[in-house]
Design a protein around this motif. Structure first.
Motif, PDB file in Angstrom:
ATOM      1  N   UNK A  48      52.289  57.705  40.628  1.00  0.00           N
ATOM      2  CA  UNK A  48      52.224  56.543  41.499  1.00  0.00           C
ATOM      3  C   UNK A  48      51.028  55.825  40.484  1.00  0.00           C
ATOM      4  N   UNK A  49      49.996  56.471  40.113  1.00  0.00           N
ATOM      5  CA  UNK A  49      48.948  55.394  39.598  1.00  0.00           C
ATOM      6  C   UNK A  49      49.609  54.708  38.298  1.00  0.00           C
ATOM      7  N   UNK A  50      50.543  55.479  37.503  1.00  0.00           N
ATOM      8  CA  UNK A  50      51.404  54.083  36.572  1.00  0.00           C
ATOM      9  C   UNK A  50      52.017  53.811  36.745  1.00  0.00           C
ATOM     10  N   UNK A  51      53.305  53.254  38.031  1.00  0.00           N
ATOM     11  CA  UNK A  51      53.847  51.919  38.625  1.00  0.00           C
ATOM     12  C   UNK A  51      52.946  51.513  39.745  1.00  0.00           C
ATOM     13  N   UNK A  52      51.831  52.174  40.166  1.00  0.00           N
ATOM     14  CA  UNK A  52      50.618  50.456  40.876  1.00  0.00           C
ATOM     15  C   UNK A  52      50.852  49.949  39.105  1.00  0.00           C
ATOM     16  N   UNK A  53      49.534  51.024  38.540  1.00  0.00           N
ATOM     17  CA  UNK A  53      49.762  49.749  37.364  1.00  0.00           C
ATOM     18  C   UNK A  53      50.925  48.831  36.741  1.00  0.00           C
ATOM     19  N   UNK A  54      51.282  49.357  36.067  1.00  0.00           N
ATOM     20  CA  UNK A  54      52.848  48.679  36.289  1.00  0.00           C
ATOM     21  C   UNK A  54      53.797  47.323  36.914  1.00  0.00           C
ATOM     22  N   UNK A  55      52.950  47.783  37.429  1.00  0.00           N
ATOM     23  CA  UNK A  55      53.858  47.193  38.974  1.00  0.00           C
ATOM     24  C   UNK A  55      52.543  45.473  39.781  1.00  0.00           C
ATOM     25  N   UNK A  56      50.881  45.865  39.210  1.00  0.00           N
ATOM     26  CA  UNK A  56      50.009  44.786  38.867  1.00  0.00           C
ATOM     27  C   UNK A  56      50.170  43.827  37.258  1.00  0.00           C
ATOM     28  N   UNK A  63      53.216  43.311  35.357  1.00  0.00           N
ATOM     29  CA  UNK A  63      54.252  42.532  36.667  1.00  0.00           C
ATOM     30  C   UNK A  63      53.205  40.742  37.429  1.00  0.00           C
ATOM     31  N   UNK A  64      53.244  41.046  38.319  1.00  0.00           N
ATOM     32  CA  UNK A  64      52.602  40.523  39.137  1.00  0.00           C
ATOM     33  C   UNK A  64      51.895  39.630  39.095  1.00  0.00           C
ATOM     34  N   UNK A  79      56.345  34.608  40.911  1.00  0.00           N
ATOM     35  CA  UNK A  79      57.132  34.912  42.188  1.00  0.00           C
ATOM     36  C   UNK A  79      57.471  35.450  42.717  1.00  0.00           C
ATOM     37  N   UNK A  80      57.570  37.221  42.206  1.00  0.00           N
ATOM     38  CA  UNK A  80      56.326  38.183  42.671  1.00  0.00           C
ATOM     39  C   UNK A  80      55.869  38.816  43.296  1.00  0.00           C
ATOM     40  N   UNK A  81      54.938  37.733  43.088  1.00  0.00           N
ATOM     41  CA  UNK A  81      53.525  37.870  43.656  1.00  0.00           C
ATOM     42  C   UNK A  81      52.877  38.281  44.469  1.00  0.00           C
ATOM     43  N   UNK A  82      54.278  38.743  45.412  1.00  0.00           N
ATOM     44  CA  UNK A  82      53.305  38.555  46.909  1.00  0.00           C
ATOM     45  C   UNK A  82      52.451  40.215  47.526  1.00  0.00           C
ATOM     46  N   UNK A  83      51.262  40.122  47.706  1.00  0.00           N
ATOM     47  CA  UNK A  83      50.955  41.548  47.131  1.00  0.00           C
ATOM     48  C   UNK A  83      50.477  41.478  48.472  1.00  0.00           C
TER      49      UNK A  83
END
Length: 106
Positions: free
Chosen positions: A18-26, A28-29, A62-66
């Protein structure tokens, strides 16, 4: 290059994922795609330390919907493991350090 050496400990792989997924998502955005992202994982006694540093994107992605839940989720997960999160942005660089206590195996 040295290996991450740590004594045996109990780690929740779902929480780490979960931590790594959130870091990667951040990344990307919000990270500048033209600059390097530095990710380090190290052990310090009974603590796992994950740190990330990246330049911040100047134009919105474009994916930066936070929904502002990425770092909040990381903090919640770290706290569940008696850990901490230190995140800051200075001079166009985002830095985060996550510390997780790793209980020893009996």
């Amino acid at each position: 290059l040295s290996a991450c050496s740590m004594g045996a400990g109990m780690v929740d792989l779902t929480s780490l994922r979960r931590i790594m997924d959130n870091l990667i998502s951040n990344v990307e955005k919000y990270a500048d795609p033209e600059k390097a992202v530095i990710l380090a994982v190290e052990s310090r006694e009974d603590t796992l330390v994950i740190s990330q540093q990246n330049a911040v994107r100047t134009e919105p992605s474009p994916q930066a919907e936070s929904r502002r839940i990425g770092l909040a989720s990381i903090r919640e997960t770290a706290q569940a493991w008696s850990g901490e999160v230190d995140a800051k942005e200075e001079d166009g660089t985002f830095c985060v350090e996550i510390t997780l206590k790793v209980p020893p195996v009996l």
